[in-house]
Enzyme design. Structure first.
Site, PDB file in Angstrom:
ATOM      1  N   SER A 119       0.840  -1.183   0.000  1.00  0.00           N
ATOM      2  CA  SER A 119       0.000   0.000   0.000  1.00  0.00           C
ATOM      3  C   SER A 119       0.880   1.240   0.000  1.00  0.00           C
ATOM      4  CB  SER A 119      -0.887   0.015   1.249  1.00  0.00           C
ATOM      5  OG  SER A 119      -0.090   0.304   2.380  1.00  0.00           O
ATOM      6  N   LYS A 120       0.263   2.371  -0.053  1.00  0.00           N
ATOM      7  CA  LYS A 120       1.032   3.608  -0.115  1.00  0.00           C
ATOM      8  C   LYS A 120       1.965   3.777   1.073  1.00  0.00           C
ATOM      9  CE  LYS A 120      -1.491   6.381  -3.289  1.00  0.00           C
ATOM     10  NZ  LYS A 120      -2.858   6.808  -3.371  1.00  0.00           N
ATOM     11  N   ARG A 121       1.589   3.184   2.184  1.00  0.00           N
ATOM     12  CA  ARG A 121       2.398   3.287   3.392  1.00  0.00           C
ATOM     13  C   ARG A 121       3.808   2.746   3.229  1.00  0.00           C
ATOM     14  NH1 ARG A 121       1.307   5.903   6.305  1.00  0.00           N
ATOM     15  NH2 ARG A 121       0.829   6.297   8.445  1.00  0.00           N
ATOM     16  N   HIS A 122       3.920   1.672   2.469  1.00  0.00           N
ATOM     17  CA  HIS A 122       5.244   1.055   2.375  1.00  0.00           C
ATOM     18  C   HIS A 122       5.624   0.627   0.968  1.00  0.00           C
ATOM     19  CE1 HIS A 122       2.245  -1.725   4.230  1.00  0.00           C
ATOM     20  NE2 HIS A 122       2.395  -2.269   3.067  1.00  0.00           N
ATOM     21  N   ALA A 138       4.249   1.497  -2.218  1.00  0.00           N
ATOM     22  CA  ALA A 138       3.412   1.650  -3.394  1.00  0.00           C
ATOM     23  C   ALA A 138       3.441   3.100  -3.844  1.00  0.00           C
ATOM     24  CB  ALA A 138       1.984   1.218  -3.097  1.00  0.00           C
TER      25      ALA A 138
END
Length: 466
Positions: free
Chosen positions: A238-241, A243
């Site tokens: 996800s955008k957190r890690h 993406a």
RNA sequence: GCUCCCUUCGUCUAGAGGCCUAGGACAUGGCCCUCUCAAGGCCAGUACACGGGUUCGAAUCCCGUAGGGAGCGCCA
């Protein structure tokens, strides 16, 4: 037979590392076998496709050096061709018009789910001969009713699907535009793709595509479905890690060859070797050696791989990258000798080129600001006295080079009866404003005699003011 | 729910029946080196999801179970 692979991203989101890895595998496979690599932009979803996303794909691929031999092709520019194949399928009775309303289909699905069946179209319009007034029909592909489809997959081995599990998928919407699975099939056939390397989320689509490929008279390519990349916590990326756009890694100071090296090792290996040049990968990589299981993205290891590449890359190349990173910090320098010297001195103490730039300001600016806490520790008391000795000891050096500076410092240490540390640290703080830098002789040599003497004077003044 | 896929240290992986008291790498801890910080060297701990088979012998083959993932759209 010439190997032809393709990377077919849809410009609806970011080009992230997952996409980059499949692109890398496709590119490498083509390279390895002297084949061609095609870039195809799957932009049939006009609602969600954006110009910006296309540009990120193009820029990202260029930055990484994953150059295409053909394309980029855009599916939105091939609608005439899709319409043509569609007509052919309809004329041959391999596809048909379906007049079912969305409500009707919804009802069908709900009933099937209620019966614990897999929701699928039951083919009720298959034998319809007359049009339904006032309804714009979709076109469905007539999937074989029985038998099986075997996907010969290079990473999974043969995967068997029963045709009975498949239904008649929509290949053209009621507005006449073609859908994804159909476009892919026409493109792969027109472009004579021999090897389709893609994410394993497409494995389930493959038997349908093979059936359509056969219907239009094209021998299916060889497939290789590679697992996806997971976030560091093992959950979906996800955008957190991670993406994030691949260009983000460039901004963060990663070398493209390092990113590629890290990515290729996710699911692939060659003995105990960790660091590979692109040239080596072209020789060694084989899609058949890629693992089946998904793997988690590990930022720490990426950092390590990046530094390994930094330590192996050529000085002129890294000097150019450092120059760009310095510009991001508002520092301009065209002094190639200085840039290369800084790279040589800093690369084993920086994980990224961004980090290197941030830790190297004092080489490029006129004056340094002394960190208060560090200054108090090294520039007062004995440190202040040492500054005086250093100032006189260094001022008249015949040659301002690292070896001669080193000799001068060891001489000062010897006559003071002190360890080198008591000499080097005050000097380091005076010259850099911090307690950390490359070896002090190298640091002083790079900064130059003039600036060093000025900084020694400033350091004394700084100490006097405390 | 149905179909398909996957399962070795925390993480990336080696391993294609005996070479495995399971190897390497990142990360972690310790030591060495040392003008700082690193880099480098050495050492340490930690894994074959579980249960049955097959076999003289299984991480490797077979069957189950569990867990995870994907697909089942007029999205791609």
């Amino acid at each position: 037979m010439t190997i032809v692979t393709r990377f077919a991203p849809s410009p609806t989101g970011l080009l992230h590392i997952g996409g980059v890895r499949t692109a890398l595998f496709s590119w490498l496979y083509a390279r390895r076998h002297g084949g061609r690599f095609i870039l195809r932009v799957e932009d049939t979803d006009r609602e969600r496709s954006t110009e910006a996303a296309v540009q990120v794909i193009l820029d990202g691929m260029q930055w990484l050096g994953l150059t295409h031999d053909e394309g980029p092709y855009y599916q939105t520019r091939r609608f005439d061709r899709y319409a043509q194949v569609l007509q052919q399928l309809l004329a041959e009775g391999k596809a048909y018009h379906c007049y079912c309303s969305k409500e009707e289909l919804e009802e069908m699905r709900n009933a099937q789910i209620a019966r614990k069946e897999k929701p699928r179209y039951d083919g009720r319009c298959r034998e319809r001969t007359a049009a339904v007034a006032g309804v714009q029909p979709v076109v469905r592909f007539k999937n074989p009713l029985d038998g099986e489809v075997i996907v010969e997959d290079l990473v999974h081995g043969p995967v068997v699907f029963q045709n009975a599990e498949l239904d008649d998928l929509i290949i053209a919407r009621s507005d006449g535009t073609p859908t994804y699975n159909f476009c892919v099939v026409v493109d792969d056939s027109d472009m004579q793709i021999t090897h389709v390397i893609r994410g394993d989320d497409h494995l389930n689509n493959t038997p349908r595509q093979i059936n359509m490929l056969r219907a239009i008279g094209f021998a299916p390519p060889v497939y290789a479905h590679v697992a996806m990349i997971l976030g560091a916590d093992g959950a979906k990326l996800s955008k957190r890690h991670g993406a994030v756009s691949v260009l983000h890694y460039r901004e963060e100071g990663y070398l493209p060859e390092a990113l590629l090296n890290y990515l290729v090792r996710l699911g692939w290996s060659h003995g105990d070797q960790e660091i590979f040049s692109l040239a080596e990968l072209e020789q060694l990589f084989d899609i058949a050696d890629v693992n089946k299981a998904a793997s988690a993205f590990n930022p720490e290891k990426l950092l390590w791989v990046n530094q390994q590449h930094m330590m192996r890359a050529s000085l002129p190349y890294l000097a150019g990258v450092l120059r760009e990173q310095l510009q991001r910090l508002g520092i301009e320098s065209d002094d190639r000798a200085l840039l290369e010297g800084v790279v040589a001195g800093q690369r084993e103490r920086s994980k990224t080129m961004k980090e290197m730039a941030q830790a190297s300001r004092y080489f490029f600016v006129a004056d340094v600001e002394i960190d208060d806490k560090t200054g108090r520790k090294h520039l007062l008391g004995d440190g202040a006295a040492m500054l005086v000795r250093l100032r006189t000891g260094l001022a008249d050096l015949t040659h301002w080079t690292a070896p001669s500076i080193h000799d001068a410092l060891t001489a000062i240490a010897a006559e003071s009866g002190l360890g080198l540390g008591k000499v080097a640290q005050p000097l380091r703080v005076a010259l850099t404003g911090t307690a950390v830098s490359p070896p002090i002789d190298v640091t002083a040599a790079l900064i130059g005699r003039e600036r060093c003497l000025v900084r020694l004077d400033r350091a004394q003044q700084w100490g006097a003011g405390k």
